[in-house]
Design an enzyme around this catalytic site. Structure first.
Site, short mmCIF file in Angstrom:
data_model
loop_
_atom_site.label_atom_id
_atom_site.label_comp_id
_atom_site.label_asym_id
_atom_site.label_seq_id
_atom_site.Cartn_x
_atom_site.Cartn_y
_atom_site.Cartn_z
N ARG A 66 0.86 -0.96 -0.19
CA ARG A 66 0.26 -0.32 0.17
C ARG A 66 0.78 0.77 0.20
NH1 ARG A 66 -5.83 -0.60 1.53
NH2 ARG A 66 -6.16 -2.61 0.51
N ARG A 105 -2.57 7.37 0.08
CA ARG A 105 -2.87 7.92 1.03
C ARG A 105 -1.65 9.01 1.66
NH1 ARG A 105 -7.92 7.35 3.22
NH2 ARG A 105 -6.88 7.63 5.72
N ARG A 165 -5.94 12.32 -6.39
CA ARG A 165 -7.78 11.93 -5.49
C ARG A 165 -8.51 12.79 -5.10
NH1 ARG A 165 -11.27 10.11 -4.51
NH2 ARG A 165 -11.48 7.41 -3.14
N ASP A 174 -6.91 -3.47 -7.36
CA ASP A 174 -7.36 -3.28 -6.68
C ASP A 174 -7.85 -5.26 -6.09
OD1 ASP A 174 -8.28 -2.22 -3.40
OD2 ASP A 174 -9.39 -4.13 -4.56
N TYR A 230 -15.10 -11.34 -0.87
CA TYR A 230 -15.94 -10.40 -0.27
C TYR A 230 -17.12 -10.58 -1.40
CZ TYR A 230 -12.03 -7.13 1.33
OH TYR A 230 -11.11 -6.86 1.76
O1 1CP Z 1 0.27 0.74 -3.04
C1 1CP Z 1 -1.02 -0.39 -3.79
O2 1CP Z 1 -0.16 -1.83 -2.57
C2 1CP Z 1 -2.22 0.42 -3.52
C3 1CP Z 1 -2.34 -0.32 -4.24
C4 1CP Z 1 -3.29 -1.50 -3.96
C5 1CP Z 1 -3.20 -2.64 -3.50
C6 1CP Z 1 -2.07 -3.75 -3.85
C7 1CP Z 1 -5.13 -1.28 -3.54
C8 1CP Z 1 -5.47 0.63 -3.74
N1 1CP Z 1 -5.45 -2.10 -2.62
C9 1CP Z 1 -4.57 -3.39 -3.44
C10 1CP Z 1 -5.11 -5.22 -2.38
C11 1CP Z 1 -6.33 -5.17 -1.74
N2 1CP Z 1 -7.48 -4.46 -1.45
C12 1CP Z 1 -6.21 -6.45 -0.72
C13 1CP Z 1 -4.85 -6.66 -0.38
C14 1CP Z 1 -3.79 -6.06 0.36
C15 1CP Z 1 -4.29 -5.97 1.94
O3 1CP Z 1 -5.03 -7.28 2.64
O4 1CP Z 1 -4.44 -5.06 2.42
C16 1CP Z 1 -7.01 -6.21 0.09
C17 1CP Z 1 -7.93 -6.72 1.54
C18 1CP Z 1 -8.62 -5.06 -0.72
C19 1CP Z 1 -9.96 -4.62 -0.57
C20 1CP Z 1 -9.69 -3.00 -0.23
N3 1CP Z 1 -10.03 -2.31 -0.82
C21 1CP Z 1 -9.88 -2.88 1.44
C22 1CP Z 1 -10.41 -3.27 2.26
C23 1CP Z 1 -11.61 -3.89 2.55
C24 1CP Z 1 -11.67 -4.59 3.96
O5 1CP Z 1 -12.05 -5.63 4.20
O6 1CP Z 1 -11.77 -3.31 5.14
C25 1CP Z 1 -10.01 -1.53 1.19
C26 1CP Z 1 -10.37 -0.32 2.63
C27 1CP Z 1 -10.02 -1.51 -0.51
C28 1CP Z 1 -10.15 0.62 -1.00
C29 1CP Z 1 -8.27 0.66 -1.13
N4 1CP Z 1 -7.45 0.10 -2.05
C30 1CP Z 1 -6.72 0.60 -2.39
C31 1CP Z 1 -6.67 2.02 -2.08
C32 1CP Z 1 -5.73 2.92 -1.78
C33 1CP Z 1 -7.75 1.71 -1.56
C34 1CP Z 1 -8.17 4.01 -0.82
C35 1CP Z 1 -9.68 3.85 -0.68
C36 1CP Z 1 -9.85 5.02 -1.75
O7 1CP Z 1 -8.72 6.22 -2.17
O8 1CP Z 1 -10.49 5.79 -1.61
#
Ligand code: 1CP
Length: 340
Positions: A23, A27, A36, A73, A151
């Protein structure tokens, strides 16, 4: 070309261990927040290759990390199978439609038919590779089938994922059909990511740790195994979060790197996984809220614990969005200046 990550992944000698953060694009970076703020939402960023490319490279410029990870994602996969997601600001993902019963699984697209729709990801990878011009390798990724399935059943994040786990007990046959469809889609998707230029693939099994050992062996590992066996062109990392009970089995997979979370210490991780794999991890993301000296000491201790060969420095999970950027830099710089 900085190929430290790829050399470490393949178990070759390195001058120092490579470092990147799960990640890292997001942010924590002011340039991400600025971009963003001008957009309609998360999906616009993910689905516009030029923008996805820009935010993928931001942490390479700002932090000097040894890898970029394509901005996307894991939830793009269920979307092209037929369940689209929304990203609710401040809350996270939400699926308007979910799998309610076994027959819902039959209507889902899978394999090539689904994967071709993710053209925006392949374009983003191509563009990012061009822009990086060999500065650092580019990581492609997907969710593990079990985590993606969780999910598709739950419809959002959850503390227990009890709907998803209930489905495994009540609908074991439909569960296997669904997991196989996700697997077929993921293999087609990852092969296209590699063709577009991804240098390494990471599989995120973020919800591995909510399954018991037998269920993990039945409903997660066999599908990850298929993916590992299908992706032969580039190194593969498997990160099964909180699945300390399965580290021996993960060590037997046909992958190159095993991700470790902060619940397992380096020595135990090495003895469970075995000698043949590279390990990646595992600083507690909360340690980045500590004083700089504490971060530096913990980072050095961690490298000593894992050993500086066959090792990739990372956190034990994604960096938290409110982590002070200066502290992230203290962590990365400690690794960049490491000499054994
Ligand atoms: O640099 C990076 O890693 C950004 C790319 C990235 C990756 C590898 C994002 C962007 N998401 C992911 C993978 C991801 N997404 C996982 C696996 C890794 C982990 O365990 O964290 C998972 C479970 C998700 C699902 C997801 N997407 C969640 C979790 C939800 C929960 O179960 O609580 C969330 C909050 C997101 C949103 C998201 N994805 C990525 C970003 C930057 C964000 C935030 C959204 C925003 O900016 O509004």
């Amino acid at each position: 070309m900085n190929d430290l990550l790829l050399r470490a992944a393949r178990g070759e000698q390195v001058e120092r261990p490579p470092v990147w953060l799960m990640r890292q694009a997001g942010r924590i970076l002011p340039q991400y927040r600025a971009l963003r703020g001008k957009l309609s939402g998360f999906k616009e960023l993910v689905e516009t290759p030029e923008l996805a490319c820009e935010v993928t490279i931001q942490p390479v410029d700002e932090l000097n990390v040894d890898a970029a990870i394509i901005f996307s994602d894991i939830l793009v996969v269920p979307e092209v199978m037929g369940l689209s997601y929304e990203m609710i600001p401040g809350k996270g993902p939400m699926f308007p439609m979910t799998i309610q019963q076994g027959s819902d699984v039959d209507n889902l697209l899978s394999g090539e038919q689904a994967a071709v729709q993710l053209d925006y990801v392949y374009k983003a990878i191509e563009l990012t590779k061009q822009e990086l011009a060999g500065r650092v390798p580019l990581i492609g990724f997907a969710g593990a089938p079990w985590t993606v399935m969780a999910y598709m059943l739950e419809g959002s994040g959850s503390k227990t994922f009890s709907k998803a786990r209930r489905f495994l007990y009540r609908q074991p046959i439909a569960s296997r059909v669904l997991l196989q469809k996700i697997t077929d889609t993921t293999i087609a998707y990852l092969k296209k990511q590699v063709k577009a230029g991804a240098d390494l693939i990471q599989i995120f099994d973020s919800w591995a740790g909510i399954l018991g050992p037998e269920q993990y062996a039945e409903f997660s590992l066999p599908y990850i195994r298929q993916i590992c066996e299908a992706i032969t062109e580039v190194p593969v990392t498997v990160f099964a979060k909180n699945a300390w009970f399965a580290l021996d089995a993960v060590g037997q997979l046909d992958c190159d790197v095993v991700g470790i979370d902060w619940n397992t210490n380096p020595a135990e991780a090495r003895s469970r996984v075995g000698a043949s794999k590279t390990l990646q991890g595992n600083l507690d993301p909360c340690l980045l809220y500590a004083e700089p000296e504490t971060i530096q000491q913990a980072t050095r201790d961690m490298i000593e614990g894992f050993g500086h060969q066959q090792y990739i420095v990372n956190l034990g999970h994604g960096v938290y969005p409110d982590t002070p950027l200066d502290n992230v830099k203290v962590f990365v710089n400690e690794v960049l200046s490491y000499s054994s």
